[in-house]
Design a protein around this motif. Structure first.
Motif, PDB file in Angstrom:
ATOM      1  N   VAL A 192      66.056  88.424   3.241  1.00 38.80           N
ATOM      2  CA  VAL A 192      64.698  88.895   3.526  1.00 38.80           C
ATOM      3  C   VAL A 192      63.899  87.683   3.973  1.00 38.80           C
ATOM      4  CG1 VAL A 192      62.698  90.104   2.619  1.00 38.80           C
ATOM      5  CG2 VAL A 192      64.982  90.681   1.782  1.00 38.80           C
ATOM      6  N   THR A 193      63.769  87.531   5.274  1.00 37.94           N
ATOM      7  CA  THR A 193      63.170  86.335   5.854  1.00 37.94           C
ATOM      8  C   THR A 193      61.735  86.581   6.319  1.00 37.94           C
ATOM      9  OG1 THR A 193      63.904  86.856   8.098  1.00 37.94           O
ATOM     10  CG2 THR A 193      65.464  85.663   6.671  1.00 37.94           C
ATOM     11  N   ARG A 194      61.048  85.490   6.585  1.00 41.47           N
ATOM     12  CA  ARG A 194      59.681  85.587   7.104  1.00 41.47           C
ATOM     13  C   ARG A 194      59.658  86.296   8.458  1.00 41.47           C
ATOM     14  NH1 ARG A 194      54.926  82.959   5.845  1.00 41.47           N
ATOM     15  NH2 ARG A 194      56.068  81.667   4.338  1.00 41.47           N
ATOM     16  N   ASP A 195      60.625  85.939   9.312  1.00 39.97           N
ATOM     17  CA  ASP A 195      60.662  86.559  10.635  1.00 39.97           C
ATOM     18  C   ASP A 195      60.876  88.068  10.520  1.00 39.97           C
ATOM     19  OD1 ASP A 195      60.250  84.145  11.891  1.00 39.97           O
ATOM     20  OD2 ASP A 195      62.357  83.837  12.425  1.00 39.97           O
ATOM     21  N   LEU A 196      61.770  88.480   9.636  1.00 39.17           N
ATOM     22  CA  LEU A 196      62.032  89.906   9.475  1.00 39.17           C
ATOM     23  C   LEU A 196      60.799  90.629   8.952  1.00 39.17           C
ATOM     24  CD1 LEU A 196      64.091  92.220   9.603  1.00 39.17           C
ATOM     25  CD2 LEU A 196      64.766  91.632   7.255  1.00 39.17           C
ATOM     26  N   LEU A 197      60.159  90.060   7.947  1.00 35.87           N
ATOM     27  CA  LEU A 197      58.962  90.694   7.388  1.00 35.87           C
ATOM     28  C   LEU A 197      57.835  90.770   8.422  1.00 35.87           C
ATOM     29  CD1 LEU A 197      58.891  89.062   3.840  1.00 35.87           C
ATOM     30  CD2 LEU A 197      59.541  91.405   4.409  1.00 35.87           C
ATOM     31  N   THR A 198      57.699  89.743   9.220  1.00 43.57           N
ATOM     32  CA  THR A 198      56.664  89.739  10.252  1.00 43.57           C
ATOM     33  C   THR A 198      56.904  90.848  11.274  1.00 43.57           C
ATOM     34  OG1 THR A 198      56.338  87.351   9.974  1.00 43.57           O
ATOM     35  CG2 THR A 198      55.540  88.332  12.026  1.00 43.57           C
ATOM     36  N   ALA A 199      58.182  91.116  11.546  1.00 42.40           N
ATOM     37  CA  ALA A 199      58.533  92.153  12.511  1.00 42.40           C
ATOM     38  C   ALA A 199      58.388  93.561  11.937  1.00 42.40           C
ATOM     39  CB  ALA A 199      59.965  91.940  12.996  1.00 42.40           C
ATOM     40  N   LEU A 200      58.129  93.661  10.647  1.00 37.67           N
ATOM     41  CA  LEU A 200      58.035  94.961   9.965  1.00 37.67           C
ATOM     42  C   LEU A 200      56.679  95.077   9.257  1.00 37.67           C
ATOM     43  CD1 LEU A 200      61.642  94.893   8.451  1.00 37.67           C
ATOM     44  CD2 LEU A 200      60.883  96.323  10.371  1.00 37.67           C
ATOM     45  N   PRO A 201      55.601  95.217  10.006  1.00 40.50           N
ATOM     46  CA  PRO A 201      54.266  95.178   9.403  1.00 40.50           C
ATOM     47  C   PRO A 201      53.982  96.333   8.449  1.00 40.50           C
ATOM     48  CG  PRO A 201      54.137  95.848  11.710  1.00 40.50           C
ATOM     49  CD  PRO A 201      55.542  95.382  11.472  1.00 40.50           C
ATOM     50  N   ARG A 202      54.701  97.441   8.557  1.00 39.67           N
ATOM     51  CA  ARG A 202      54.450  98.582   7.678  1.00 39.67           C
ATOM     52  C   ARG A 202      55.206  98.478   6.356  1.00 39.67           C
ATOM     53  NH1 ARG A 202      54.982 104.192  10.739  1.00 39.67           N
ATOM     54  NH2 ARG A 202      54.116 104.833   8.724  1.00 39.67           N
ATOM     55  N   LEU A 203      56.111  97.530   6.260  1.00 41.65           N
ATOM     56  CA  LEU A 203      56.931  97.405   5.056  1.00 41.65           C
ATOM     57  C   LEU A 203      56.092  96.823   3.916  1.00 41.65           C
ATOM     58  CD1 LEU A 203      59.780  97.730   3.847  1.00 41.65           C
ATOM     59  CD2 LEU A 203      60.229  95.365   4.547  1.00 41.65           C
ATOM     60  N   GLN A 204      55.910  97.605   2.860  1.00 43.90           N
ATOM     61  CA  GLN A 204      55.070  97.174   1.746  1.00 43.90           C
ATOM     62  C   GLN A 204      55.862  96.572   0.588  1.00 43.90           C
ATOM     63  OE1 GLN A 204      52.162 100.167   0.449  1.00 43.90           O
ATOM     64  NE2 GLN A 204      52.580 101.319   2.328  1.00 43.90           N
ATOM     65  N   VAL A 205      57.047  97.124   0.333  1.00 39.48           N
ATOM     66  CA  VAL A 205      57.766  96.719  -0.867  1.00 39.48           C
ATOM     67  C   VAL A 205      59.252  96.563  -0.584  1.00 39.48           C
ATOM     68  CG1 VAL A 205      57.860  99.151  -1.610  1.00 39.48           C
ATOM     69  CG2 VAL A 205      58.308  97.336  -3.268  1.00 39.48           C
ATOM     70  N   ILE A 206      59.805  95.457  -1.061  1.00 34.55           N
ATOM     71  CA  ILE A 206      61.224  95.169  -0.976  1.00 34.55           C
ATOM     72  C   ILE A 206      61.759  95.203  -2.401  1.00 34.55           C
ATOM     73  CG2 ILE A 206      62.974  93.465  -0.319  1.00 34.55           C
ATOM     74  CD1 ILE A 206      59.464  93.076   1.034  1.00 34.55           C
ATOM     75  N   SER A 207      62.664  96.127  -2.676  1.00 41.04           N
ATOM     76  CA  SER A 207      63.138  96.338  -4.045  1.00 41.04           C
ATOM     77  C   SER A 207      64.640  96.111  -4.097  1.00 41.04           C
ATOM     78  CB  SER A 207      62.801  97.762  -4.497  1.00 41.04           C
ATOM     79  OG  SER A 207      63.094  97.944  -5.863  1.00 41.04           O
ATOM     80  N   ARG A 208      65.050  95.043  -4.755  1.00 38.74           N
ATOM     81  CA  ARG A 208      66.475  94.723  -4.855  1.00 38.74           C
ATOM     82  C   ARG A 208      67.151  95.629  -5.883  1.00 38.74           C
ATOM     83  NH1 ARG A 208      70.046  90.965  -6.091  1.00 38.74           N
ATOM     84  NH2 ARG A 208      71.290  92.443  -4.920  1.00 38.74           N
ATOM     85  N   ARG A 209      68.303  96.185  -5.499  1.00 40.60           N
ATOM     86  CA  ARG A 209      69.130  96.879  -6.477  1.00 40.60           C
ATOM     87  C   ARG A 209      70.035  95.823  -7.116  1.00 40.60           C
ATOM     88  NH1 ARG A 209      73.628 101.199  -4.860  1.00 40.60           N
ATOM     89  NH2 ARG A 209      74.824  99.281  -4.664  1.00 40.60           N
ATOM     90  N   GLY A 210      69.451  95.051  -7.970  1.00 39.41           N
ATOM     91  CA  GLY A 210      70.114  93.924  -8.598  1.00 39.41           C
ATOM     92  C   GLY A 210      69.050  93.019  -9.180  1.00 39.41           C
ATOM     93  N   VAL A 211      69.469  91.842  -9.640  1.00 40.69           N
ATOM     94  CA  VAL A 211      68.495  90.968 -10.288  1.00 40.69           C
ATOM     95  C   VAL A 211      68.342  89.606  -9.634  1.00 40.69           C
ATOM     96  CG1 VAL A 211      68.669  92.101 -12.534  1.00 40.69           C
ATOM     97  CG2 VAL A 211      70.228  90.225 -11.996  1.00 40.69           C
ATOM     98  N   GLY A 212      69.290  89.200  -8.800  1.00 36.41           N
ATOM     99  CA  GLY A 212      69.147  87.925  -8.103  1.00 36.41           C
ATOM    100  C   GLY A 212      68.224  88.092  -6.905  1.00 36.41           C
ATOM    101  N   TYR A 213      67.463  87.064  -6.587  1.00 31.63           N
ATOM    102  CA  TYR A 213      66.554  87.174  -5.441  1.00 31.63           C
ATOM    103  C   TYR A 213      66.499  85.885  -4.635  1.00 31.63           C
ATOM    104  CZ  TYR A 213      63.276  85.152  -8.870  1.00 31.63           C
ATOM    105  OH  TYR A 213      62.676  84.368  -9.828  1.00 31.63           O
ATOM    106  N   GLU A 214      67.573  85.089  -4.684  1.00 30.59           N
ATOM    107  CA  GLU A 214      67.578  83.837  -3.935  1.00 30.59           C
ATOM    108  C   GLU A 214      67.626  84.073  -2.420  1.00 30.59           C
ATOM    109  OE1 GLU A 214      71.817  84.871  -4.894  1.00 30.59           O
ATOM    110  OE2 GLU A 214      69.964  84.730  -6.049  1.00 30.59           O
ATOM    111  N   ARG A 215      67.965  85.285  -1.986  1.00 33.65           N
ATOM    112  CA  ARG A 215      67.980  85.589  -0.553  1.00 33.65           C
ATOM    113  C   ARG A 215      66.656  86.170  -0.058  1.00 33.65           C
ATOM    114  NH1 ARG A 215      74.028  87.597   1.225  1.00 33.65           N
ATOM    115  NH2 ARG A 215      75.178  85.998   0.079  1.00 33.65           N
TER     116      ARG A 215
END
Length: 336
Positions: A66-89
């Motif tokens: 989940v990168t800055r470039d990807l988030l910038t390209a998805l302005p409507r995306l409000q929430v990113i919810s990992r099905r897991g517990v690690g979030y280093e990516r």
């Protein structure tokens, strides 16, 4: 609010029908990504992810970056919810800067991973893989194994999963050493002994890793750390591949510096250059390995699906998920 403004894209396999129905009951339009055979969302290119997520308000994600470039390209995306517990990516700084929310499924897979870790300890000690391989070759001679009963187990990191492992080990009457930056000596009835990492490595018959992957913990178990372990000891890593220097581990296992390893995570998951090292590890008779599957029991996936879904709905409803689930919330500091 229309369902199109509550579109939730799931880029994970094994998303159960009950959780999908729960999302739909809460006004969400659910889209399950059709992933290529043998591929996970971590294998998708940024362009492929952008195409899948166009118009999405919520994203239930596995191992994609989940990168800055990807988030910038998805302005409507409000929430990113990992099905897991690690979030280093997940670029948590970008999440905050862009006014989004990133969550993990805290508590959903603790039991599944803890069961897996204990299973690896038993499989290594009793030499299940070696015995079956010999039997397939016609050799039914008995290999002498070792018990988990009353052994010394070192737990590196005492979060939710580390605590769950410790609870299970009570039944084996194990002596439990723990190395963690935040430790309460009263936890689990005072049956845990806090020690430094070097002491833990030197004394333990089994060492299991449950620390997050950070700049400080990368290659926490390197060649020097492996030399501190007993030659009869086993290393279990069902946390993150970058905690262990896999090249050093391959050398230690090949030379007999340690007795064996149970591996559910590998450096090659994030760095393809380590693929030959992973393949060499898998070929060793004293390695028990799984493909980052410790959390993937039916029950564990159902639980993490539901937690991930609840996090999404909480944000889309304008509220907040449980504090333990939130790793970044930029709504209060989003640019005007």
């Amino acid at each position: 609010m229309s369902s199109s403004s509550r579109r939730v894209v799931v880029t994970q396999r094994f998303f159960d029908a009950e959780t999908r129905a729960w999302l739909e009951q809460h006004g969400c339009e659910v889209v399950i990504a059709d992933l290529p055979p043998g591929k996970g969302d971590g294998d998708l290119t940024p362009a492929e992810l952008e195409g899948l997520l166009a118009g999405a308000a919520g994203w239930i994600v596995g191992h994609a970056r989940v990168t800055r470039d990807l988030l910038t390209a998805l302005p409507r995306l409000q929430v990113i919810s990992r099905r897991g517990v690690g979030y280093e990516r997940v670029d948590t700084d970008a999440v905050r800067d862009l006014g989004r929310v990133a969550c993990i499924a805290a508590g959903g897979n603790d039991a599944s991973v803890a069961d897996h870790v204990v299973a690896m300890m038993l499989a290594l000690g009793r030499r299940f893989r070696e015995s079956q391989d010999r039997m397939l070759g016609g050799d039914w001679s008995i290999l002498m194994g070792s018990d988990l009963y009353r052994k010394t187990v070192g737990i590196v990191g005492l979060g939710r999963i580390g605590r769950s492992v410790a609870q299970r080990l009570q039944g084996f009457e194990a002596e439990i050493l723990v190395n963690t930056p935040a430790f309460d000596v009263e936890d689990l009835g005072g049956r845990l002994t806090p020690v430094g990492l070097d002491d833990l490595l030197a004394r333990s018959d089994y060492v299991t890793l449950h620390a997050p992957l950070t700049a400080e913990t990368r290659f926490l178990i390197d060649a020097a750390a492996l030399t501190r372990m007993k030659p009869t000891a086993f290393l279990i890593n069902a946390a993150r591949g970058g905690l262990v220097d896999d090249l050093a581990l391959l050398e230690a296992l090949s030379s007999g510096a340690i007795a064996g390893a149970g591996l559910d995570t590998f450096m090659s998951e994030s760095d393809p250059g380590y693929r030959p090292t992973t393949e060499a590890l898998l070929a060793l008779p004293n390695v028990v390995a799984t493909p980052h599957a410790a959390a993937s029991s039916r029950e564990g996936l159902d639980r993490t699906n539901r937690v991930a879904a609840m996090n999404v709905v909480a944000v889309l409803d304008g509220g907040s998920p449980p504090a333990a689930c939130v790793v970044a919330d930029g709504r209060a500091v989003a640019p005007a």
